[in-house]
Enzyme design. Structure first.
Site, mmCIF file in Angstrom:
data_model
loop_
_atom_site.group_PDB
_atom_site.id
_atom_site.type_symbol
_atom_site.label_atom_id
_atom_site.label_comp_id
_atom_site.label_asym_id
_atom_site.label_seq_id
_atom_site.Cartn_x
_atom_site.Cartn_y
_atom_site.Cartn_z
ATOM 1 C CG ASP A 1 0.097 -3.714 6.722
ATOM 2 O OD1 ASP A 1 -0.432 -4.042 7.731
ATOM 3 O OD2 ASP A 1 0.220 -2.691 6.387
ATOM 4 C CG ASN B 1 -1.762 1.145 1.311
ATOM 5 O OD1 ASN B 1 -2.503 1.686 0.561
ATOM 6 N ND2 ASN B 1 -1.699 2.113 2.234
ATOM 7 N NE ARG C 1 -2.640 -13.895 12.478
ATOM 8 C CZ ARG C 1 -3.224 -13.028 11.843
ATOM 9 N NH1 ARG C 1 -2.576 -12.676 10.546
ATOM 10 N NH2 ARG C 1 -3.709 -12.161 12.347
ATOM 11 C CD GLU D 1 -4.316 -4.742 8.551
ATOM 12 O OE1 GLU D 1 -4.143 -4.249 9.622
ATOM 13 O OE2 GLU D 1 -3.457 -4.175 7.814
ATOM 14 C CD GLN E 1 -10.598 1.466 -2.178
ATOM 15 O OE1 GLN E 1 -10.821 1.640 -3.027
ATOM 16 N NE2 GLN E 1 -10.364 0.195 -1.522
#
Length: 493
Positions: A207, A117, A342, A244, A168
């Site tokens: 991420d 990102n 997890r 995520e 975004q």
């Protein structure tokens, strides 16, 4: 031409999406552990001496690319990239490659936490990374890639989390926001991920995925190489993707936009399991756990009690600091047939920014262990708690079985079977659970793997005798060290 390219991208995304939900586990293994901030050499040894023998399926590792050096070395500096050189405080590229090979050799897959990102946030002067690379984040200049200002979205702050454009295309906590629609940016991200695939990783935790348009991620994922057959993966195997996406159920950018591209982190699982085992919701309601609670479909949900972010926040999320409730919640998590599981392996922290255990030169130190195998020098290592690694074994033993014979007392005592291979009981009341319950197990005596271990045919903890009808007398005292009991066919005395 653009319409054709878009259609081709969507077609590729659809054909590859199911493959990207496959974590490529060995045999019956089916639990990932996040060894947060561990060094590569220590992970390699942990794979060989503990994770492999205990049946763990894989490791999520901290970001592998060069990051900014921040004063005091807070954990979050790992989430501020300077370049895609594989040099961090966890080790260099040679050490990373050695770890991946050694872990794959013992059946433990490696999943890398990747940052697609953004790059690092502003720095008062020229920033220096962990590989010695210089950058000027304030000018969006990252020569180590290289990226320049044209590779980023225009600078703006996220002030309205219900505005898709801001979420975004603006900067998440000031981190320089890459333009994933750019051909150059895409090429560098794909090159980075393909390099990790060549080194033998099984997949990626992406991420901040919700801060990137799903169509851009679909293109990037669809352009990646197949997994490396030299590391034991079959031909045409696709990297496992888990993303995520924080979605509390009322987000403008929804988890549903990403679930077909790969698995998605189911944060509501973490929040609700914390509420239940803190006593804010009766355990009896967990019978319909999973999709009955509005969670993602089981093959699309990456599930966890806590993660490295939300364990540092206030609220209902359980963490190692509430060990009795945490172990009960983890036992339920690993016993109930829902999601891709997890577990967390933390280091001790007193505030949000606490760095991992380090020496006077700010080098991450290796975990040390006591005679019982527990960590002692600032590492928490929840995965080494008997009550947790034993449930990893339980989950392996009952894989592909259905839940049956749910029982509850109308409040906070519950039990259930997993086929005829496993049985779990939990007491979160302030009074004893003492009950003849259907364990669904074949007649015999079984070791409770929570209170002890089966060693040379003898149980070091509680044991339960099951009669020919599958029933056994279950006792969990309100003041017992652990509020959970677990039996399975591989722990028969």
């Amino acid at each position: 031409m653009f319409k054709f390219a878009l259609a081709l991208t969507l077609c590729l995304a659809g054909s590859l999406s199911l493959a990207q939900h496959n974590p490529h586990w060995w045999g019956n293994r089916n639990t990932i552990v996040h060894l947060f901030e561990w060094k590569w050499s220590d992970i390699a040894q942990e794979c060989e001496t503990f994770l492999g023998p205990r049946g763990f399926a894989g490791v999520q590792v901290s970001p592998v690319n060069e990051n900014i050096i921040s004063a005091g070395r807070p954990w979050w500096e790992r989430y501020q990239p300077i370049s895609y050189k594989l040099t961090t405080r966890s080790g260099n590229e040679e050490e990373f490659g050695d770890m991946v090979r050694r872990c794959n050799d013992v059946g433990v897959r490696i999943y890398v936490d990747v940052l697609l990102n953004h790059m690092s946030g502003d720095f008062d002067e020229v920033a220096v990374g962990t590989a010695g690379t210089e950058a000027e984040p304030s000018k969006k200049s990252f020569p180590g890639v290289p990226f320049t200002a044209q590779d980023f979205h225009p600078t703006c702050e996220i002030t309205d989390w219900n505005d898709r454009f801001q979420v975004q295309q603006c900067e998440l906590v000031g981190l320089k926001d890459l333009d994933q629609a750019s051909e150059w940016v895409r090429s560098k991200l794909i090159e980075f991920l393909d390099h990790l695939i060549e080194l033998g990783v099984a997949g990626f935790r992406v991420d901040a995925a919700k801060h990137m348009a799903s169509e851009d991620l679909a293109y990037i994922y669809g352009s990646l190489s197949d997994l490396n057959i030299d590391h034991g993966f079959p031909h045409n195997a696709r990297p496992f993707i888990f993303q995520e996406v924080i979605d509390h159920g009322h987000e403008t950018v929804s988890r549903d936009e990403y679930k077909d591209l790969g698995a998605v982190t189911e944060f509501r699982f973490s929040e609700e399991i914390g509420k239940a085992f803190r006593g804010n919701n009766a355990l009896k309601w967990l019978q319909s756990w999973g999709t009955g609670w509005g969670f993602l479909p089981t093959t699309q949900a990456l599930t966890f009690v806590d993660n490295h972010d939300n364990q540092r926040d206030a609220g209902a999320v359980l963490k190692y600091k509430s060990p009795r409730q945490y172990k009960m919640a983890t036992a339920f998590h690993l016993a109930y047939p829902y999601g891709i599981s997890r577990v967390m392996s933390s280091f001790a922290f007193d505030d949000h920014d606490t760095p991992p255990p380090q020496d006077a030169q700010e080098r991450i130190i290796s975990p040390e262990f006591d005679e019982d195998g527990a960590c002692v020098n600032g590492w928490i290592c929840e995965h080494r708690w008997r009550q947790i690694y034993a449930m990893v074994g339980f989950k392996n033993a009952v894989r592909d079985t259905e839940l049956s014979e749910w029982w509850d007392n109308g409040d906070n005592q519950i039990s259930f079977c997993r086929g005829n291979k496993g049985f779990l009981a939990i007491n979160n009341n302030l009074y004893d659970l003492s009950q003849d319950l259907n364990t669904c197990l074949p007649a015999g005596t079984y070791c409770d793997v929570i209170s002890g271990s089966l060693i040379d045919g003898s149980c070091t903890g509680k044991s339960v005798t099951v009669n020919e009808h599958g029933y056994g007398y279950i006792h969990i005292g309100s003041d017992d060290f652990d509020g959970v009991l677990a039996l399975h066919v591989d722990a028969r005395v």
